[in-house]
Design an enzyme around this catalytic site. Structure first.
Site, PDB file in Angstrom:
ATOM      1  N   SER A   1       0.861  -1.162   0.031  1.00 10.92           N
ATOM      2  CA  SER A   1      -0.095   0.107  -0.143  1.00 10.92           C
ATOM      3  C   SER A   1       0.998   1.047  -0.023  1.00 10.92           C
ATOM      4  O   SER A   1       1.743   1.480   1.036  1.00 10.92           O
ATOM      5  CB  SER A   1      -0.911  -0.068   1.365  1.00 10.92           C
ATOM      6  OG  SER A   1      -1.590   1.245   1.194  1.00 10.92           O
TER       7      SER A   1
ATOM      8  N   LYS B   1      -1.177  -1.102  -4.233  1.00 11.94           N
ATOM      9  CA  LYS B   1      -2.532  -0.236  -4.088  1.00 11.94           C
ATOM     10  C   LYS B   1      -1.792   1.296  -3.724  1.00 11.94           C
ATOM     11  O   LYS B   1      -0.958   1.312  -3.190  1.00 11.94           O
ATOM     12  CB  LYS B   1      -3.040  -0.819  -2.866  1.00 11.94           C
ATOM     13  CG  LYS B   1      -4.055   0.157  -1.873  1.00 11.94           C
ATOM     14  CD  LYS B   1      -4.683  -0.678  -0.953  1.00 11.94           C
ATOM     15  CE  LYS B   1      -4.852   0.186   0.316  1.00 11.94           C
ATOM     16  NZ  LYS B   1      -5.471  -0.493   1.367  1.00 11.94           N
TER      17      LYS B   1
ATOM     18  N   LYS C   1      -2.750   5.029  -2.651  1.00 11.85           N
ATOM     19  CA  LYS C   1      -3.889   6.009  -1.955  1.00 11.85           C
ATOM     20  C   LYS C   1      -4.160   7.162  -2.861  1.00 11.85           C
ATOM     21  O   LYS C   1      -3.432   7.576  -3.657  1.00 11.85           O
ATOM     22  CB  LYS C   1      -3.227   6.558  -0.884  1.00 11.85           C
ATOM     23  CG  LYS C   1      -2.738   5.637   0.579  1.00 11.85           C
ATOM     24  CD  LYS C   1      -4.155   5.049   0.784  1.00 11.85           C
ATOM     25  CE  LYS C   1      -3.797   3.930   2.040  1.00 11.85           C
ATOM     26  NZ  LYS C   1      -5.228   3.525   2.698  1.00 11.85           N
TER      27      LYS C   1
ATOM     28  N   ASP D   1      -7.255   3.272  -3.040  1.00 10.79           N
ATOM     29  CA  ASP D   1      -7.620   3.538  -1.886  1.00 10.79           C
ATOM     30  C   ASP D   1      -8.182   4.801  -1.554  1.00 10.79           C
ATOM     31  O   ASP D   1      -6.962   5.619  -1.411  1.00 10.79           O
ATOM     32  CB  ASP D   1      -7.010   2.697  -0.903  1.00 10.79           C
ATOM     33  CG  ASP D   1      -7.702   2.586   0.601  1.00 10.79           C
ATOM     34  OD1 ASP D   1      -8.960   3.138   0.536  1.00 10.79           O
ATOM     35  OD2 ASP D   1      -7.084   1.924   1.321  1.00 10.79           O
TER      36      ASP D   1
ATOM     37  N   GLU E   1     -11.037   0.906  -3.206  1.00  9.48           N
ATOM     38  CA  GLU E   1     -11.448   0.882  -1.999  1.00  9.48           C
ATOM     39  C   GLU E   1     -12.226   2.044  -1.431  1.00  9.48           C
ATOM     40  O   GLU E   1     -11.507   3.035  -1.563  1.00  9.48           O
ATOM     41  CB  GLU E   1     -10.119   0.389  -1.226  1.00  9.48           C
ATOM     42  CG  GLU E   1     -10.185  -0.026   0.116  1.00  9.48           C
ATOM     43  CD  GLU E   1      -9.120  -0.326   0.710  1.00  9.48           C
ATOM     44  OE1 GLU E   1      -7.987  -0.871  -0.111  1.00  9.48           O
ATOM     45  OE2 GLU E   1      -8.694  -0.476   1.905  1.00  9.48           O
TER      46      GLU E   1
ATOM     47  N   ASP F   1     -13.997  -0.968   3.216  1.00 11.58           N
ATOM     48  CA  ASP F   1     -13.150  -1.352   4.344  1.00 11.58           C
ATOM     49  C   ASP F   1     -13.786  -0.613   5.401  1.00 11.58           C
ATOM     50  O   ASP F   1     -14.383  -1.180   6.316  1.00 11.58           O
ATOM     51  CB  ASP F   1     -11.553  -0.444   3.991  1.00 11.58           C
ATOM     52  CG  ASP F   1     -10.534  -0.451   4.975  1.00 11.58           C
ATOM     53  OD1 ASP F   1     -10.865  -0.728   6.260  1.00 11.58           O
ATOM     54  OD2 ASP F   1      -9.478   0.006   4.894  1.00 11.58           O
TER      55      ASP F   1
ATOM     56  N   LYS G   1     -10.122  -6.443   8.219  1.00  9.83           N
ATOM     57  CA  LYS G   1      -9.149  -6.007   9.271  1.00  9.83           C
ATOM     58  C   LYS G   1      -9.610  -6.561  10.733  1.00  9.83           C
ATOM     59  O   LYS G   1     -10.566  -5.811  11.020  1.00  9.83           O
ATOM     60  CB  LYS G   1      -8.640  -4.491   9.226  1.00  9.83           C
ATOM     61  CG  LYS G   1      -8.168  -3.901   7.978  1.00  9.83           C
ATOM     62  CD  LYS G   1      -8.092  -2.523   8.048  1.00  9.83           C
ATOM     63  CE  LYS G   1      -7.618  -1.940   6.781  1.00  9.83           C
ATOM     64  NZ  LYS G   1      -7.434  -0.366   6.809  1.00  9.83           N
TER      65      LYS G   1
ATOM     66  N   GLY H   1      -4.419  -3.939   5.990  1.00  6.86           N
ATOM     67  CA  GLY H   1      -3.264  -3.706   7.140  1.00  6.86           C
ATOM     68  C   GLY H   1      -3.410  -2.282   7.975  1.00  6.86           C
ATOM     69  O   GLY H   1      -4.133  -1.379   7.211  1.00  6.86           O
TER      70      GLY H   1
HETATM   71  O1  OSB Z   1      -7.186   2.117   4.635  1.00  9.79           O
HETATM   72  O2  OSB Z   1      -6.076   0.388   4.348  1.00  9.79           O
HETATM   73  C1  OSB Z   1      -6.163   1.466   4.837  1.00  9.79           C
HETATM   74  C2  OSB Z   1      -3.219   2.176   6.825  1.00  9.79           C
HETATM   75  C3  OSB Z   1      -3.656   2.735   8.087  1.00  9.79           C
HETATM   76  C4  OSB Z   1      -5.021   3.234   8.123  1.00  9.79           C
HETATM   77  C5  OSB Z   1      -5.758   2.576   6.874  1.00  9.79           C
HETATM   78  C6  OSB Z   1      -5.336   2.198   5.713  1.00  9.79           C
HETATM   79  C7  OSB Z   1      -3.904   1.725   5.904  1.00  9.79           C
HETATM   80  C8  OSB Z   1      -3.178   1.240   4.562  1.00  9.79           C
HETATM   81  C9  OSB Z   1      -1.976   0.269   4.959  1.00  9.79           C
HETATM   82  O3  OSB Z   1      -3.452   1.068   3.520  1.00  9.79           O
HETATM   83  C10 OSB Z   1      -1.781  -1.003   4.799  1.00  9.79           C
HETATM   84  C11 OSB Z   1      -0.292  -1.406   5.409  1.00  9.79           C
HETATM   85  O4  OSB Z   1      -0.602  -1.761   6.689  1.00  9.79           O
HETATM   86  O5  OSB Z   1       0.325  -1.857   4.677  1.00  9.79           O
HETATM   87 MG    MG Z   2      -8.447   1.096   3.132  1.00  3.01          MG
END
Ligand code: OSB
Ligand code: MG
Length: 369
Positions: A135, A161, A163, A188, A213, A238, A262, A290
């Site tokens: 991510s 992925k 952001k 995401d 996402e 999510d 999660k 994660g």
């Molecule tokens: O939205 O998936 C998410 C990290 C912190 C809070 C929300 C998210 C995330 C990530 C990181 O996308 C995922 C990771 O731990 O690699």
């Molecule tokens: Mg997410």
């Protein structure tokens, strides 16, 4: 069985790089680690709430308060014969899934260790590797994003992925798709948009993304179903999925075609497995999300991801993607087939580095039965 003591460690770890999302920036990751002890054995869990109430309303401070004042006293006073029974005890407190999940994870680890099984086996999972991706946070510029993704692809991540947030979406994804035509790519939005942004999603729909996402607000299930009806690309939820009941409602409404699970967000490994089972019944693929976990939380996520309906790569990257020094003896490393190896030792199967834990600790508490 009664638990004899429960210990909390509020820690702070420096991320190798700041992690930027539509809701904010994380430079240092705080978390509350839970150690549960009984009959000479110990189990560990991680509460994934951060410093700010952004991704969810929980913070390290609310987790500390709810654990020390309510959840831990209730658990220490209860007979627990298997981890699933914990839910009844924890449900006496409303909400606060991340606090519950960290405590429950410590109990799952403890019970798996006492049964002499890995947590993956104990949860009913199979296989020795789980497929993973990475991510990537929002970068300074599109060229910085291209460079970051290039490095992750070169280091072996087969699914990426990225952001997005309003104004940092179409141009970035178009450039990425051009540079990496065959890459398994997804975005995401962390709830950063509204249905008025439909034109943005119509453009993103042309880039052959594996999923979009959480485009809209956490409580906007109806709007997500309106959006999904107008896109070819699967919507993945999510933040909107707080438990198996909300997962069922989202699927009934057609709000998504994929669910990110999660354990912290849904209140524990037991509820995560219920969401998994519900999605399996409805032929909806899931993957493990994660929260920038340390090796303790990561090990539990990797175990969970061995359940059969985790059919898509998880946000379970190698330890060195997050931290220069993870808290565990054997950091997670990426295999050449874009997988992590599932630990085979009892419970979560990773050993804590106490020296590093002590260096990271901000405060500690010990509660006894
Ligand atoms: O939205 O998936 C998410 C990290 C912190 C809070 C929300 C998210 C995330 C990530 C990181 O996308 C995922 C990771 O731990 O690699
Ligand atoms: Mg997410």
């Amino acid at each position: 069985m009664r638990l004899e003591s429960i210990e909390l460690h509020h820690i702070r770890m420096s991320l190798r790089e700041p992690f930027v999302t539509s809701f904010g920036i994380t430079r240092e990751r705080e978390a509350v680690l839970v150690r549960a002890c009984a009959r000479g054995a110990e189990g560990w869990g991680e509460c994934v709430a951060g410093q700010q109430p952004d991704f969810s309303y929980e913070t390290t401070s609310t987790v500390w308060h709810v654990l020390t004042d309510f959840l831990i006293p209730a658990v220490l006073a209860a007979e627990v014969e298997e981890p699933q029974q914990l839910r009844r005890v924890l449900d006496g407190t409303r909400g606060h899934p991340m606090a519950k999940a960290g405590l429950e994870a410590a109990v799952w680890d403890l019970f798996a260790k006492q049964a002499g099984q890995s947590l993956a086996q104990y949860l009913g999972g199979k296989g020795d590797r789980v497929a993973v991706g990475v991510s990537v946070g929002i970068q300074e510029s599109t060229s910085a994003l291209l460079q970051a993704v290039e490095e992750y692809v070169r280091s072996g991540y087969a699914r990426v992925k990225v952001k997005i947030k309003p104004g940092r979406d179409v141009e970035a994804v178009r450039a990425l798709r051009k540079a990496f035509p065959g890459l398994a790519l997804q975005v995401d939005a962390n709830a950063g948009y509204s249905l008025a942004d439909l034109p943005v999603f119509k453009v993103l729909d042309e880039f052959d993304l594996a999923m979009i996402e959480q485009p809209l607000g956490a409580t906007e299930l109806t709007d997500h179903s309106r959006l999904q009806a107008q896109l070819r690309t699967p919507v993945c939820l999510d933040e909107s999925i707080g438990d198996a009941a909300s997962a069922g409602a989202a699927l009934d409404l057609g709000a998504c075609r994929i669910i990110n699970i999660k354990p912290g967000r849904v209140g524990g490994l037991g509820e995560a497995r219920r969401v998994h089972d519900l999605c399996a019944q409805r032929s909806i693929p899931v993957w493990c999300g994660g929260m920038l976990e340390t090796g303790i939380g990561r090990a539990a996520n990797v175990a969970l991801a061995t359940l059969p309906n985790f059919r898509l790569p998880g946000d379970l990257s190698a330890s060195d993607r997050y931290y220069a020094e993870d808290l565990i003896e054997q950091p997670f490393v990426l295999n050449s087939d874009s997988t992590l190896t599932v630990p085979t030792g009892p419970g979560i199967g990773v050993d804590l580095r106490w020296d590093r834990l002590h260096r990271s600790t901000l405060r500690r508490a010990l509660l006894k039965a």
